[in-house]
Design a protein around this motif. Structure first.
Motif, short mmCIF file in Angstrom:
data_model
loop_
_atom_site.label_atom_id
_atom_site.label_comp_id
_atom_site.label_asym_id
_atom_site.label_seq_id
_atom_site.Cartn_x
_atom_site.Cartn_y
_atom_site.Cartn_z
N TYR A 1 -28.21 14.65 57.80
CA TYR A 1 -27.72 15.96 58.20
C TYR A 1 -27.77 16.87 56.97
O TYR A 1 -27.34 16.49 55.89
N THR B 1 -30.62 8.41 59.07
CA THR B 1 -30.23 9.67 59.69
C THR B 1 -29.74 10.61 58.60
O THR B 1 -28.98 10.19 57.72
N HIS C 1 -19.10 16.39 59.41
CA HIS C 1 -17.95 17.07 60.02
C HIS C 1 -16.92 17.42 58.95
O HIS C 1 -16.33 18.52 58.97
N TYR D 1 -31.52 18.53 60.79
CA TYR D 1 -31.21 17.14 61.13
C TYR D 1 -32.51 16.34 61.21
O TYR D 1 -33.54 16.82 61.66
N TRP E 1 -30.45 22.04 63.40
CA TRP E 1 -29.22 21.38 63.83
C TRP E 1 -28.19 22.45 64.15
O TRP E 1 -27.86 23.28 63.31
N LYS F 1 -22.69 11.39 60.21
CA LYS F 1 -22.16 12.29 61.25
C LYS F 1 -20.73 12.70 60.92
O LYS F 1 -20.36 13.87 60.99
#
Length: 383
Positions: free
Chosen positions: A72, A70, A46, A59, A173, A42
């Motif tokens: 992204y 997880t 960013h 996602y 996402w 996460k």
């Protein structure tokens, strides 16, 4: 074939002609994506959105039924990055403990993932993932994979019967935070660092297992300073879309950047990704504003650029302002700059490159570049 290793006589166009008629048993269409294993996906997402201008794409995680990780997915033009964090104490967690944040998967798009696996396995590859299919309402993706240097793998991705966003199991996402891109277009090349004595082993692997050829070779006379040296072979596939330079350390008075990487990464791995832009001044100036740190190039470097490179379209003072280097080959010229490592360990970094016809790798910049890297090593106490 020997003439391909003579840097002074290298001509990209002529080299490509030699192989134009050769049978390509592993046709590769593009780099599909690059997957990083990271400690906090996460937060990493960013960073790449903010600093590099990547856009949100897809996602997968607990909310989508993914129980062990997880991921992204970010995109900028033709570049896709996948940032993956483990949710359990599993193989991904072990990879992170050993290597820190870094590249695990270099995914290559192919017409037939099953055939790509069969072709490479028959030539001596080590299996990572046997061929399998993923399905959803958007179609089917076929995948397979093999190991390359260290713990790095190549995944073969076949998408011709899939219309979805990324892969089955991923959802769109989207958040309210979407910085503009920085003008990055595609992956130009990706560099692998291997142990002393293994450059020949892995260049042979790419030649025999994947059908690549040796585009150009640099030895320690080409890439050296007063203190350190390295050797490199650039391997490329039949259509020239994929280029993988393979580096190994060479003996010197002090520790080379390759050896520093190997020590902190705990083995071979992908050292840097070169990403292309059509406007390097805009890209670099924008990335600097967003906090990306680049290697320092001494002002004296620019005193000889006109003599060495000749006429260029860009304002030399502007290039000097941003620390952008220039080099020329028989096909044209290129502009390039290198970030500092983007991880806490001095391992992975990025190269920003703009090609104005040149198809080489900036040999004329090696001296200034490696002296800059050595200055950073000295600051870290690892030279």
């Amino acid at each position: 074939m020997d003439n391909l290793t003579e840097v002074k006589n290298f001509n990209y166009a002529e080299t490509k002609k030699i192989f134009a008629g050769a049978a390509d048993f592993l046709p590769i269409l593009a780099t599909d994506y690059v997957e990083f294993y990271v400690g906090n996906a996460k937060q990493a997402a960013h960073y790449y959105k903010t600093a590099f201008g990547f856009q949100e794409l897809a996602y997968a995680g607990l909310e989508t039924g993914m129980r062990d990780r997880t991921s992204y997915v970010l995109q900028q033009d033709k570049i896709k990055l996948v940032l993956t964090t483990p949710l359990n104490n599993d193989e991904i967690a072990s990879h992170l403990t050993k290597h820190g944040d870094g590249i695990k998967v270099i995914a290559l798009r192919v017409n037939d993932a099953y055939d790509a696996y069969a072709q490479t396995m028959s030539r001596g590859a080590k299996s990572y993932i046997e061929p399998y299919e993923l399905h959803d309402e958007s179609g089917v993706v076929r995948l397979s994979g093999i190991y390359t240097y260290g713990d790095t793998v190549h995944l073969f991705v076949e998408r011709k019967n899939y219309k979805g966003l990324f892969l089955p199991g991923y959802e769109k996402w989207q958040t309210e935070y979407s910085p503009i891109d920085t003008g990055l277009k595609y992956i130009d090349h990706m560099v692998g660092n291997v142990n002393l004595g293994e450059m020949e082993v892995w260049s042979k692997f790419y030649a025999e297992v994947m059908g690549f050829y040796n585009l150009i070779t640099f030895d320690d006379k080409d890439i050296s300073t007063a203190y350190t040296a390295l050797m490199s072979k650039v391997m490329t596939n039949g259509n020239g879309y994929i280029k993988f330079p393979i580096n190994e350390p060479a003996k010197g008075l002090k520790k080379s950047q390759v050896q520093e990487y190997l020590d902190f990464y705990n083995g071979p791995g992908c050292q840097h990704i070169a990403v292309a832009t059509d406007d390097i001044v805009y890209t670099v100036s924008e990335m600097r504003k967003r906090g990306v740190e680049f290697l320092y190039v001494p002002g004296s470097y620019y005193d000889t650029v006109k003599e060495r490179v000749g006429i260029i379209e860009e304002d030399l003072n502007e290039l000097k302002k941003w620390g952008i280097m220039v080099d020329r080959d028989e096909e044209g010229y290129l502009l390039q700059i290198f970030t500092k490592p983007v991880e806490d360990r001095p391992t992975l970094f990025f190269e920003i490159i703009q090609r104005k016809g040149a198809q080489s790798f900036g040999k004329g910049n090696f001296q200034a570049l490696f002296e800059s890297i050595e200055a950073e090593q000295a600051r870290r106490g690892t030279l």
